[in-house]
Write a protein that holds these residues in place. Sequence first.
Motif, PDB file in Angstrom:
ATOM      1  N   THR A 127      -8.948  18.822 -17.262  1.00  0.00           N
ATOM      2  CA  THR A 127      -9.787  18.410 -18.393  1.00  0.00           C
ATOM      3  C   THR A 127     -10.847  19.453 -18.723  1.00  0.00           C
ATOM      4  OG1 THR A 127      -9.476  16.072 -17.826  1.00  0.00           O
ATOM      5  CG2 THR A 127     -11.294  16.616 -19.301  1.00  0.00           C
ATOM      6  N   THR A 128     -11.569  19.886 -17.707  1.00  0.00           N
ATOM      7  CA  THR A 128     -12.677  20.826 -17.931  1.00  0.00           C
ATOM      8  C   THR A 128     -12.266  22.281 -17.789  1.00  0.00           C
ATOM      9  OG1 THR A 128     -13.359  20.843 -15.602  1.00  0.00           O
ATOM     10  CG2 THR A 128     -14.263  19.105 -17.013  1.00  0.00           C
ATOM     11  N   GLY A 129     -11.168  22.534 -17.082  1.00  0.00           N
ATOM     12  CA  GLY A 129     -10.742  23.900 -16.831  1.00  0.00           C
ATOM     13  C   GLY A 129     -11.482  24.562 -15.687  1.00  0.00           C
ATOM     14  N   LYS A 130     -12.380  23.844 -15.030  1.00  0.00           N
ATOM     15  CA  LYS A 130     -13.157  24.406 -13.935  1.00  0.00           C
ATOM     16  C   LYS A 130     -12.246  24.769 -12.765  1.00  0.00           C
ATOM     17  CE  LYS A 130     -17.041  23.423 -10.811  1.00  0.00           C
ATOM     18  NZ  LYS A 130     -18.038  22.410 -10.373  1.00  0.00           N
ATOM     19  N   ILE A 131     -12.415  25.988 -12.247  1.00  0.00           N
ATOM     20  CA  ILE A 131     -11.580  26.458 -11.151  1.00  0.00           C
ATOM     21  C   ILE A 131     -11.862  25.659  -9.883  1.00  0.00           C
ATOM     22  CG2 ILE A 131     -10.899  28.460  -9.775  1.00  0.00           C
ATOM     23  CD1 ILE A 131     -10.248  28.639 -12.762  1.00  0.00           C
ATOM     24  N   ILE A 142       1.552  23.752 -28.958  1.00  0.00           N
ATOM     25  CA  ILE A 142       0.693  23.801 -27.780  1.00  0.00           C
ATOM     26  C   ILE A 142       1.527  23.483 -26.543  1.00  0.00           C
ATOM     27  CG2 ILE A 142      -1.280  22.719 -26.635  1.00  0.00           C
ATOM     28  CD1 ILE A 142      -2.458  22.246 -29.460  1.00  0.00           C
ATOM     29  N   GLY A 143       1.331  24.279 -25.481  1.00  0.00           N
ATOM     30  CA  GLY A 143       2.156  24.113 -24.283  1.00  0.00           C
ATOM     31  C   GLY A 143       1.777  22.916 -23.452  1.00  0.00           C
ATOM     32  N   ASP A 144       0.564  22.913 -22.942  1.00  0.00           N
ATOM     33  CA  ASP A 144       0.100  21.857 -22.042  1.00  0.00           C
ATOM     34  C   ASP A 144      -1.409  21.769 -22.223  1.00  0.00           C
ATOM     35  OD1 ASP A 144      -0.739  20.271 -19.945  1.00  0.00           O
ATOM     36  OD2 ASP A 144       0.409  21.314 -18.401  1.00  0.00           O
ATOM     37  N   VAL A 145      -1.881  20.656 -22.752  1.00  0.00           N
ATOM     38  CA  VAL A 145      -3.312  20.525 -23.063  1.00  0.00           C
ATOM     39  C   VAL A 145      -4.188  20.629 -21.817  1.00  0.00           C
ATOM     40  CG1 VAL A 145      -2.963  19.185 -25.169  1.00  0.00           C
ATOM     41  CG2 VAL A 145      -3.110  17.997 -22.972  1.00  0.00           C
ATOM     42  N   GLY A 146      -3.597  20.449 -20.622  1.00  0.00           N
ATOM     43  CA  GLY A 146      -4.376  20.520 -19.393  1.00  0.00           C
ATOM     44  C   GLY A 146      -4.231  21.832 -18.650  1.00  0.00           C
ATOM     45  N   ASP A 199      -8.425  20.619 -28.167  1.00  0.00           N
ATOM     46  CA  ASP A 199      -7.693  19.396 -28.486  1.00  0.00           C
ATOM     47  C   ASP A 199      -6.767  19.655 -29.687  1.00  0.00           C
ATOM     48  OD1 ASP A 199      -7.382  16.748 -30.109  1.00  0.00           O
ATOM     49  OD2 ASP A 199      -8.080  16.088 -28.142  1.00  0.00           O
ATOM     50  N   PRO A 200      -5.536  19.172 -29.641  1.00  0.00           N
ATOM     51  CA  PRO A 200      -4.597  19.417 -30.735  1.00  0.00           C
ATOM     52  C   PRO A 200      -5.104  18.984 -32.105  1.00  0.00           C
ATOM     53  CG  PRO A 200      -3.430  18.537 -28.840  1.00  0.00           C
ATOM     54  CD  PRO A 200      -4.897  18.453 -28.517  1.00  0.00           C
ATOM     55  N   THR A 201      -5.991  17.992 -32.144  1.00  0.00           N
ATOM     56  CA  THR A 201      -6.430  17.450 -33.437  1.00  0.00           C
ATOM     57  C   THR A 201      -7.788  17.969 -33.906  1.00  0.00           C
ATOM     58  OG1 THR A 201      -7.495  15.536 -32.401  1.00  0.00           O
ATOM     59  CG2 THR A 201      -5.163  15.319 -32.951  1.00  0.00           C
ATOM     60  N   VAL A 202      -8.447  18.789 -33.078  1.00  0.00           N
ATOM     61  CA  VAL A 202      -9.808  19.226 -33.415  1.00  0.00           C
ATOM     62  C   VAL A 202      -9.801  20.678 -33.908  1.00  0.00           C
ATOM     63  CG1 VAL A 202     -12.144  19.593 -32.566  1.00  0.00           C
ATOM     64  CG2 VAL A 202     -10.796  17.661 -31.721  1.00  0.00           C
TER      65      VAL A 202
END
Length: 401
Positions: free
Chosen positions: A48-52, A107-111, A134-137
């Motif tokens: 969700t956040t992309g934090k490592i 888009i490949g994978d939103v996460g 986000d795909p819609t934003v």
Amino acid sequence: MKKTLLVLPALALATLAFIGCSKNTTGKIVQNKDKPFVFFNRQPSDPTTGKIDMDSMNWNDKTYYVGFDAAGGGAVQGKLITDYLANADPSVIDRNGDGIIGYVLCIGDVGHNDSKARTQGIREALGTWNGSTDPTVNKEGSVTVGGKKFKVVELEGKAMTGTDGSTWNANAATEAMGNWATKFADKIDMVVSNNDGMAMGCLQASNYPAGVPIFGYDANADAVDAIGKGQLTGTVSQNVDAQATATLQILRNLMDGLTGADVYKKGISEPDQYGNKISASVEYKSDTKALLASNTGVNKDNWKEYAAGSRDKGIKQTTAEKKKVILTIYNSADNFLSSSYLPALNYYAPLLGITLNVVQGDGQNESSCLDKFTNLNNYDAYAINMVKTNSGADYLDKLKY
């Protein structure tokens, strides 16, 4: 009551002693938890956040990540697109003459961090970035086409998920493209994809609008060939040979007992003891323990340089002692990993004295890899490509015992 003393035979005692461990070249017992461990292609992170996920990255002092500069790659893809448009004929690009460049986005994978970086890079370049992957934003942007300013509209962005739940799905892209072509007709002036597999899937749609430029990412062999044939407009090479070799080289260095900066420099940014050195640029990020290959735009002007069959001449056969590594791949059907990454691994591994046991998953369930991640004390090191980016602990937990 007398106590019975259980006496185990010597062989049984030896077997117990070696559970969860093996011997190194000096004969010293090495527990699985202390062996080299490399994540590759999918960096441990919060979806969700992309934090490592630094807990996973700090599992032991022999844990590293090998991939490519995701953020830099997104920017390269964005520039590839805007450079193409800057030199294009406005009357050809704007198919219906409405003064708007409309595009659709696969888009490949939103996460997935890589997917997020590419989506952001595309939107930033076209001015449609609205602070979210986000795909819609998104928002209305602008771009220069052949010296003329145009509005840019993302007609639709969609995550390409297969019926089985797998992401980056080429078949889903074919279906989506067919629907887009019907829904938006001549409003579609451009197609952009987070990877080559989905871009090539779009081209398979029977009603794909002829002549509409389309951009992918990965520089897979079929995509590079499609550029040569004038079917695909551009893609981005993430230097798969550099990534595959770096994955194996850092494992080799660790298994050979190298420490400190030598682990991520020898054979990578400087020659190793065998005289090997990766030719492409690979940068080490100390804060995330990550080795990242550089990215390059590929189009009709340079596609021949990325055609299939070229290998890094800086890597030659070594006399290194043979070592065994178990390596997982999240999805056997992933186009980039199966057609580019795995062949590179299989080419370089024998040169570096590494025998690979490759485990391939279904792209949906982590168990498809985890259930085959077994007999771990038979291996000298581990290389992991997760199904989900937040699954690092699931693999590491198996090494505790």
